[in-house]
Design a protein around this motif. Structure first.
Motif, PDB file in Angstrom:
ATOM      1  N   TYR A 105       0.819  -1.211   0.000  1.00  0.00           N
ATOM      2  CA  TYR A 105       0.000   0.000   0.000  1.00  0.00           C
ATOM      3  C   TYR A 105       0.858   1.269   0.000  1.00  0.00           C
ATOM      4  CZ  TYR A 105      -3.259  -3.645   1.278  1.00  0.00           C
ATOM      5  OH  TYR A 105      -3.985  -4.815   1.293  1.00  0.00           O
ATOM      6  N   PHE A 110      -3.103   7.250   2.269  1.00  0.00           N
ATOM      7  CA  PHE A 110      -3.925   7.196   3.485  1.00  0.00           C
ATOM      8  C   PHE A 110      -4.219   8.623   3.959  1.00  0.00           C
ATOM      9  CE2 PHE A 110      -1.883   3.063   3.437  1.00  0.00           C
ATOM     10  CZ  PHE A 110      -2.925   2.212   3.780  1.00  0.00           C
ATOM     11  N   TYR A 120      -8.667   5.413   2.196  1.00  0.00           N
ATOM     12  CA  TYR A 120      -7.562   5.004   1.304  1.00  0.00           C
ATOM     13  C   TYR A 120      -8.113   4.827  -0.100  1.00  0.00           C
ATOM     14  CZ  TYR A 120      -3.627   2.357  -0.643  1.00  0.00           C
ATOM     15  OH  TYR A 120      -2.575   1.939  -1.414  1.00  0.00           O
ATOM     16  N   GLN A 122      -6.503   4.412  -4.238  1.00  0.00           N
ATOM     17  CA  GLN A 122      -5.331   4.331  -5.116  1.00  0.00           C
ATOM     18  C   GLN A 122      -5.737   3.674  -6.425  1.00  0.00           C
ATOM     19  OE1 GLN A 122      -2.151   1.705  -3.900  1.00  0.00           O
ATOM     20  NE2 GLN A 122      -0.590   3.003  -4.841  1.00  0.00           N
TER      21      GLN A 122
END
Length: 323
Positions: A105, A110, A120, A122
């Protein structure tokens, strides 16, 4: 009458005093002496030069061989060794477990929102927000929970006693299951284990499956084994190897029944007790209370707070993200 000249003929020609053999040789062509008997001018100097050249050639070859052998026997140049990869946990320096998938991650992704909850996102994918609850949260208004942005809930189904080892149903499990499903939340369950053998872990899994009785779940069935602090427990001193076998036995039983198994653990258990390589076939649920998880290895669920606040729940509640 004779073919040969008479002695008188020889006298007349002035050749009578020569031996006959020489007279015969004089009549033929004069041949030079054999080449082997002739020594050309400067022959001695040529032989000496050849000897010197041969000696010099031998000396040069010997020197070259010594140089080549010296190069072969010379130690290789010092190559600086690479520092081994390590990471820190508290005041400990740990070496990564070979073959264990790493934390994938992006820490920069975050974000803590105005309510203190972590989000979160992405690559266009967003982690879902959830909670995990037990009888400690008492009566829950699940409609209010759903309206406050909670998308899933993991409910404690039951637990094993840490003194005598009995199996018990969570007093609020059935009403929480019903309320969460009616509010449109996705649901999973966990069992608070105190197994000391793989056979006891299988017994716990069978108990969970009996209570579920085929109930469909969108989230995993988790094995939650925790040490007991502040009291004497039957699980005191359980080794990491046995604990890993217990978790694997529980998860296999759950998987064989068609559910998604998971293992809940904190960083201390993940680094120092569990052999996570034996559990990579199952989902991993990490408890690490921070705004950004720095656990070194891969995990699927993250419990990032035990003091969260959510509408519809009085007091603190655990907050989770599902990746």
């Amino acid at each position: 009458m004779h073919d040969r000249l008479s002695e008188f003929d020889l006298i007349e020609r002035g050749e009578a005093e020569r031996p006959l053999g020489e007279v015969i040789r004089d009549r033929g062509p004069r041949q030079p002496p054999p080449r082997s008997r002739r020594r050309p001018q400067g022959a001695g100097l040529s032989i000496l030069s050849l000897v010197i050249f041969i000696i010099a050639l031998i000396a040069a070859g010997t020197a070259l061989a010594l140089v080549l052998r010296g190069n072969q026997e010379a130690p290789p140049p010092d190559i600086p060794e690479e520092e081994p990869v390590t990471f820190r946990f508290g005041d400990m320096v740990l070496t990564p477990i070979e073959g264990m998938p790493l934390n994938p991650y992006d820490k920069a992704a975050f974000v803590r929102d105005a309510k203190g909850r972590v989000t979160y996102e992405q690559g266009g994918r967003r982690a879902r927000a959830g909670i995990d609850v037990s009888t400690h949260q008492k009566d829950i208004d699940w409609q209010a929970v759903a309206a406050d942005g909670v998308e899933f809930a993991i409910l404690r189904l039951g637990h094993r006693g840490y003194s005598e080892g009995g199996l018990f149903l969570d007093q609020t499990f059935e009403q929480n299951l019903r309320g969460a499903l009616e509010a449109g939340l996705e649901v999973g369950v966990y069992f608070f284990s105190q197994a000391v053998t793989p056979e006891e872990a299988e017994e716990e899994a069978d108990y969970v499956l009996e209570i579920l009785d085929g109930q469909a779940l969108a989230f995993p069935v988790a094995f939650d084994w925790e040490p007991i602090s502040g009291d004497t427990a039957r699980t005191d001193g359980l080794s990491g190897a046995v604990l890993t076998r217990c978790a694997a036995a529980f998860c296999k039983r759950i998987a064989d029944a068609g559910y998604r198994p998971a293992v809940y653990f904190n960083q201390t258990q993940g680094y120092l007790h569990y052999d996570l390589r034996e559990l990579t076939d199952y989902e991993l649920w990490l408890a690490e209370y921070d705004a950004v998880p720095d656990f070194y290895y891969h995990f699927d669920l993250w419990q990032y707070s035990h003091t969260g606040r959510v509408d519809g729940i009085q007091g603190d509640v655990d907050l989770d993200l599902a990746f």
